[in-house]
Design a protein around this motif. Structure first.
Motif: not given
Length: 243
Positions: A69-83
């Motif tokens: 499952h691919f989605s987008f998220a911001t982790v510790e201020g970093v925009p990223a692709l979440r898998i």
């Protein structure tokens, strides 16, 4: 029997890559360098459609398993692709055409939130799951395809280690439970790694970069994030655009 079918299917697809015939029909909007010191291959600062992805991208799914499952998220201020995987696997490709002699360094950020938790040996086909991988396809000047992975190691593999599953090469860039839960910036010399794996004294081009996460062999889960995947010139200098 299910695991045998899965591994056989992936092996056949790897064989297609090695003969240079994989994904040919979908190779549009191929990313090529413009002479700048750094070529941004995967930019996740702005979300985009994933089903289907934009031209030049491809979500490679496997008939014998559920996709990641691919989605987008911001982790510790970093925009990223979440898998996220749950006994599943798939790849998100970006089609490129980049000579390694000009852009030999691959760099990226990754963050492993949920590592693979399994007692199965990661050096075996039965334990060949990793929470984060980069799948790379090269082509030499004779038109021969070469494929490999850069992986996040589980319990055994650490940075600099290689493993081979059915002769397929993996290079470990990071790993271990002590490195879970925070961002890591990686940079590797693809020319050096390529020459350590293959005896190809030829001009080599990188033709595909894919993010690949899987937990299907070990019936486990994983969560990982990727950001800012780039190809960099070794000297950081701008070169003339001859295209």
């Amino acid at each position: 029997m299910r695991r045998f079918r899965i591994r056989l299917g992936l092996a056949l697809w790897m064989a297609m890559v090695s003969t240079g015939i994989a994904c040919e029909s979908s190779r549009v909007n191929v990313l090529a360098p413009d002479g700048s010191p750094s070529l941004l291959v995967m930019d996740f600062r702005e979300p985009f459609a994933l089903d289907p992805p934009p031209a030049g991208w491809r979500h490679r799914k496997f008939l014998t398993r559920a996709p990641a499952h691919f989605s987008f998220a911001t982790v510790e201020g970093v925009p990223a692709l979440r898998i996220e995987t749950d006994d599943s696997a798939s790849m998100l490709f970006r089609h490129v055409d980049v000579p390694l002699r000009e852009y030999p360094r691959l760099s990226w950020n990754w963050f492993v939130e949920q590592p693979i938790e399994s007692d199965t040996d990661e050096l075996t086909a039965e334990g060949d799951d990793h929470p984060a991988r980069l799948f790379l396809v090269f082509e030499n000047e004779d038109g021969e395809g070469r494929a490999m992975e850069i992986i996040w190691g589980n319990r055994v593999l650490r940075a600099g280690d290689y493993k081979y599953i059915n002769e397929f090469p993996h290079y470990t860039a990071n790993g271990g439970s002590e490195n879970v839960g925070r961002w890591h910036r990686e940079s590797v010399d693809l020319t050096r790694i390529y020459r350590e794996i293959w005896d190809d004294p030829t001009d080599v081009r990188l033709v595909d970069v894919a993010i690949f996460c899987d937990s299907d062999e070990t019936d486990s889960r994983s969560v990982a994030y990727f950001a800012d995947v780039r190809l960099d010139r070794a000297d950081g200098a701008r070169v003339p655009n001859t295209r």
